[in-house]
Structure formats: C-alpha cells, structure tokens
Design a protein around this motif. Structure first.
Motif, short mmCIF file in Angstrom:
data_model
loop_
_atom_site.label_atom_id
_atom_site.label_comp_id
_atom_site.label_asym_id
_atom_site.label_seq_id
_atom_site.Cartn_x
_atom_site.Cartn_y
_atom_site.Cartn_z
N UNK A 273 0.85 -1.20 0.00
CA UNK A 273 0.00 0.00 0.00
C UNK A 273 0.88 1.25 0.00
N UNK A 274 0.60 2.13 -0.96
CA UNK A 274 1.32 3.41 -1.04
C UNK A 274 0.59 4.45 -0.20
N UNK A 275 1.33 5.11 0.70
CA UNK A 275 0.74 6.12 1.56
C UNK A 275 1.38 7.49 1.38
N UNK A 276 2.36 7.59 0.47
CA UNK A 276 2.99 8.87 0.17
C UNK A 276 3.37 8.93 -1.30
N UNK A 277 3.35 10.10 -1.89
CA UNK A 277 3.59 10.25 -3.32
C UNK A 277 5.05 9.97 -3.68
N UNK A 278 5.24 9.53 -4.94
CA UNK A 278 6.59 9.33 -5.46
C UNK A 278 7.26 8.04 -5.02
N UNK A 299 -1.05 -11.31 -5.06
CA UNK A 299 -0.50 -9.98 -4.86
C UNK A 299 -1.57 -8.91 -5.00
N UNK A 300 -1.58 -7.97 -4.07
CA UNK A 300 -2.45 -6.80 -4.15
C UNK A 300 -1.59 -5.56 -3.95
N UNK A 301 -1.55 -4.70 -4.96
CA UNK A 301 -0.80 -3.45 -4.89
C UNK A 301 -1.80 -2.31 -4.91
N UNK A 302 -1.86 -1.56 -3.83
CA UNK A 302 -2.89 -0.54 -3.63
C UNK A 302 -2.28 0.85 -3.80
N UNK A 303 -2.58 1.48 -4.94
CA UNK A 303 -2.14 2.85 -5.19
C UNK A 303 -3.18 3.79 -4.59
N UNK A 304 -2.95 4.18 -3.35
CA UNK A 304 -3.91 5.01 -2.63
C UNK A 304 -3.61 6.50 -2.75
N UNK A 305 -2.44 6.84 -3.32
CA UNK A 305 -2.04 8.24 -3.47
C UNK A 305 -1.46 8.43 -4.87
N UNK A 306 -1.34 9.68 -5.33
CA UNK A 306 -0.86 9.92 -6.69
C UNK A 306 0.64 9.65 -6.87
N UNK A 307 1.02 9.52 -8.15
CA UNK A 307 2.41 9.57 -8.60
C UNK A 307 3.30 8.48 -8.02
N UNK A 330 -3.86 -4.81 -9.23
CA UNK A 330 -3.39 -3.45 -9.03
C UNK A 330 -4.61 -2.57 -8.87
N UNK A 331 -4.72 -1.90 -7.71
CA UNK A 331 -5.84 -1.01 -7.42
C UNK A 331 -5.36 0.43 -7.52
N UNK A 332 -6.07 1.24 -8.29
CA UNK A 332 -5.76 2.66 -8.40
C UNK A 332 -6.96 3.44 -7.85
N UNK A 333 -6.76 4.08 -6.70
CA UNK A 333 -7.83 4.81 -6.03
C UNK A 333 -8.22 6.09 -6.80
N UNK A 334 -9.40 6.67 -6.52
CA UNK A 334 -9.89 7.80 -7.31
C UNK A 334 -8.94 8.99 -7.39
N UNK A 335 -8.18 9.27 -6.34
CA UNK A 335 -7.30 10.44 -6.37
C UNK A 335 -5.87 10.08 -6.75
N UNK A 336 -5.61 8.84 -7.14
CA UNK A 336 -4.23 8.40 -7.39
C UNK A 336 -3.83 8.64 -8.85
N UNK A 337 -3.90 9.91 -9.28
CA UNK A 337 -3.49 10.26 -10.64
C UNK A 337 -1.98 10.08 -10.80
N UNK A 338 -1.55 9.97 -12.06
CA UNK A 338 -0.13 9.80 -12.41
C UNK A 338 0.42 8.46 -11.90
N UNK A 339 -0.45 7.49 -11.72
CA UNK A 339 -0.01 6.15 -11.31
C UNK A 339 0.54 5.39 -12.51
N UNK A 340 1.59 4.63 -12.28
CA UNK A 340 2.13 3.71 -13.29
C UNK A 340 2.24 2.34 -12.63
N UNK A 341 1.31 1.45 -12.93
CA UNK A 341 1.29 0.12 -12.31
C UNK A 341 1.27 -0.97 -13.37
#
Length: 436
Positions: A273-278, A299-307, A330-341
C-alpha cells in the motif's frame, strides 16, 4: 469451525496460549480476538475467490501438523544447494529453527549505530511494534484468516528498526530451518525510518514435513529503501504460507524478489500500500517446480495516493504434474493520478501434465494513469531446440539453455548482484536434476 485443521490450531492455542510471548499484555487480548475470528470462519477454502486454485484446507487436514517443538540442539541442514547458497555473501546471520530463534547457530553481530535488531518477544511492549502488528491494510483479505492464525500462534520472529538516515552496511540474512515435523508461526517486523536503507536475505530450508506460517510487516518511512531477496526450498511434504504486508511513505522504495524451488504446497501473499507520493514497489519472482508441487502467488498493490509506480513480474517453469498460480491485482484509487502500475506473469510448461492458472487484474478509479497487465503460458519452442541442436548442442543442454534464458528476465530483477548469480546456478542445477 468446520474443518479438522482449524480445530487443531484452535486447540494448539488453548494449550499453549499462556506460554507465548506477550502473555498478560495487549498482545494477549489481540491473540484471543484473532483465534476467535479464525475459529469462526476457519481456514481458507476453494469457494473463496482468492483461494479458488489452492486447497489449503485439504493439505492441512491431511498433514495434521502439530506445533513444532523448540529445537535447541545441533541442526543438520538439508543436503541441497540452497542450504549453502548465500554462504559466500558477507551478511549478518540470524537462524530460526522450527520458527524460533537459535542463538547457537546465529552470529553475534556489532550493528551500526542507529540499527536495532531484536527477537520479537523483546519489543512487544514498544509502540512501534504494536502499530506494525495491528496494522490492517485490507480487511477483505484479513477476513480469510491467515494473518489471524499467525497473530494467535506466533511464537518468535525478528524485529528490525533502523533510525532516520542510517544504512545497514551489509545484508541481514535470515535462515529458517524446519528441523522437526510440525507447525511453526513466525512474525517479522521491519521499520525503516526516513531515509534509512537495508537489504534482507531469507533462506527457507527443511527436510521435514512441516508447516511454515510466516508474516512479515514492513513500514518504510519517507525516502527509505528496502531490498528483499528470498529463497524457498523445502521438502515435498512441507507447506509454506508467507505473507508480506508493506506500507510505503513518500519516495520510499521496496524491491522484493523470491525464487521458489519447493515445497509440496506453497503460497506467497503480498499486500503493498502506497501512503505517500513518489514511492515505488517492485514485487517480482521466479519459480521452478516439478513432480506434484503447487505454488500460488497472490499480490495486491494498492495505489492510494498519486504519482507512485509499481512493477510485478513472475516467471516460472513447471515440469511433471506441477501446478502454478498467479493472482495479482493493481488497485488505483480515485485520487491516485499519475499512477504507473504494471504486472505480468509468464509460465513455461515442460510437461503436458503441468498446469498454470493466471488471473491478473486492474481495478482503476482514476483517469490519468498508465497501467498494464498480461499473462502468457507456453512450451519450449521446437524451432529453438532444433536450431541449437543443429549447432551440435545436445537436446538436454539445449532445453537447459532455453529455460535459463526464459527465467533470466525475472532473475535479473533480484536486487542483489551476488544473489542473482547464485539463483542462476540454482536454476541450472534444478534443471539438471529434473532431466536426470
């Protein structure tokens, strides 16, 4: 409680709960809640979507694993190449036998200032350890109870904390050995504070019919880097269930790689789980299976934040009646723009009786993203074998070269140069044994 194995684990808790670390404190209450939840829903079964390809209940009912005894005497390592694979790497070495720390086999180490390395029992009263143990990243997954089983019965483990800006100057090598038949439950905690850096090697070995239940909780602070390399090679009678749960703060980096050569049934679970950008996470692996071995990667990869960026690649070869499974989301949450998964699984079947089940998934709720997934399953190319044989290369050697070339893309992702060379040798030896 509708299966024998679940009842056996609950009985084991009732008989040994007061002797486990943390008795009388906050963890005792947490253990009681965990075993209650586990007893109510039981072990995972095929009717659950995430376990549809792996019959854990049947495997554990049949084996009937009792708790493994504490082993303080001499230990004879299995006579396999994997047992000494990492011996040439200069590393801090901790050995766990039947899931418990073995002081006699471990090295007494002088750690850099700012690095704290403990047995699990020694840090249970500290807040950082409590936070890691109680963290819940995906309640839907937790309801399936593997982590609850571990929480109820965990008897030992490793706790590593690295302070802000500190780098562990050489890898930490964790060796897990099943010296006796039975079940072991281990919990590892890894906390890297802001800008900290470490490499962890794991070896899972054993010549006994055993259950290894291992949960590793990882928290990476801003800009922290963890490189994780795991080798699993256990007996055909063993069951191996490992769960990695990691949270990444801004600009943190996780690079994890697993080479799986055995056992009878194994499942590797990764929840990132991503909790900070970059931040970036790579969860990759390779496997080589034969006979009736079964290996399941979930595997579950949770993109909870952008970039943030993520990468998952698993490549495997299967011979005999071996079964492979890959389930990745790979989960991309509504505000997780600029995700590359990205995720990919590729399998090579060396036998018409081998099989592979693959289910890569993308769950995207943002629109400015780059995500991709894919899966391939195939056989060795007859044209490629013919080409090599026409140049005077024997058929067995031609097949070995093609297998190594197929796995090379994955092995190259292992975040340790010496480990990559070791893995190439192990896969080559595996193929030679399979061909003999």
């Amino acid at each position: 409680m509708n299966d024998k194995a679940t009842a056996n684990f609950v009985t084991a808790f009732e008989m040994s709960g007061n002797e486990l670390p943390g008795a009388g404190g906050w963890l005792a209450r947490r253990r009681s809640a965990a075993v209650k939840a586990f007893a109510e829903s039981g072990l995972p079964h095929r009717r659950l979507e995430d376990w549809k390809y792996t019959d854990l209940r049947q495997a554990l009912d049949k084996a009937g694993f009792a708790p493994a005894p504490e082993h303080k005497g001499a230990v004879i390592l299995p006579e396999t190449s994997a047992a000494t694979a990492f011996a040439s790497i200069d590393a801090f070495r901790l050995v766990f036998v039947n899931g418990r720390f073995h002081e006699g086999l471990s090295e007494s180490v002088r750690l850099p200032k700012g690095v704290e390395l403990h047995r699990l029992a020694d840090v249970l009263s500290e807040q950082w350890a409590k936070t890691l143990i109680e963290r819940r990243m995906d309640e839907a997954r937790q309801a399936e109870n593997i982590v609850e089983l571990n929480t109820a019965l965990m008897a030992d483990g490793m706790a590593l904390r690295i302070r802000k800006g500190v780098t562990l100057d050489k890898p930490l090598h964790l060796v897990f050995v099943a010296a006796d038949a039975g079940a072991s439950h281990t919990r590892n905690l890894v906390l890297l504070e802001e800008g900290a850096e470490a490499s962890i090697l794991e070896s899972h070995l054993g010549g006994k019919a055993a259950l290894a239940d291992i949960v590793t909780d990882v928290e990476l602070g801003a800009g922290a880097t963890l490189r994780h390399v795991k080798l699993q090679d256990e007996t055909a009678d063993a069951v191996h269930i490992s769960t990695l749960r990691a949270t990444l703060a801004a600009k943190a980096r996780l690079e994890s790689f697993t080479l799986t050569l055995g056992c009878g049934l194994s499942r590797s679970q990764n929840f990132i789980r991503f909790e900070g950008e970059g931040a970036h996470a790579s969860v990759d692996g390779a496997y080589a299976l034969r006979a009736k071995q079964h290996f399941d990667t979930f595997s579950v990869v949770d993109h909870a934040v952008p970039a943030c960026t993520s990468h998952t690649l698993f490549k495997g070869v299967l011979d005999g009646e071996a079964e492979g499974v890959f389930q990745g989301k790979v989960i991309v949450r509504p505000n997780a723009q600029k995700t590359d998964g990205r995720q990919m699984t590729q399998a090579l079947l060396l036998s018409r009786d081998a099989s592979m089940n693959a289910k890569p998934e993308l769950e995207i709720y943002a629109d400015d993203v780059q995500c991709a997934h894919g899966s391939t399953v195939g056989e060795l190319s007859k044209d490629a074998i013919f080409y090599l044989r026409s140049r005077g290369i024997p058929k067995a050697e031609a097949r070995r070269l093609l297998v190594l070339a197929f796995l090379e893309e994955a092995i190259e992702l292992a975040p340790h140069k010496e480990a990559r060379e070791i893995f190439r040798d192990l896969v080559s030896g595996w193929f030679e044994e399979a061909a003999s």
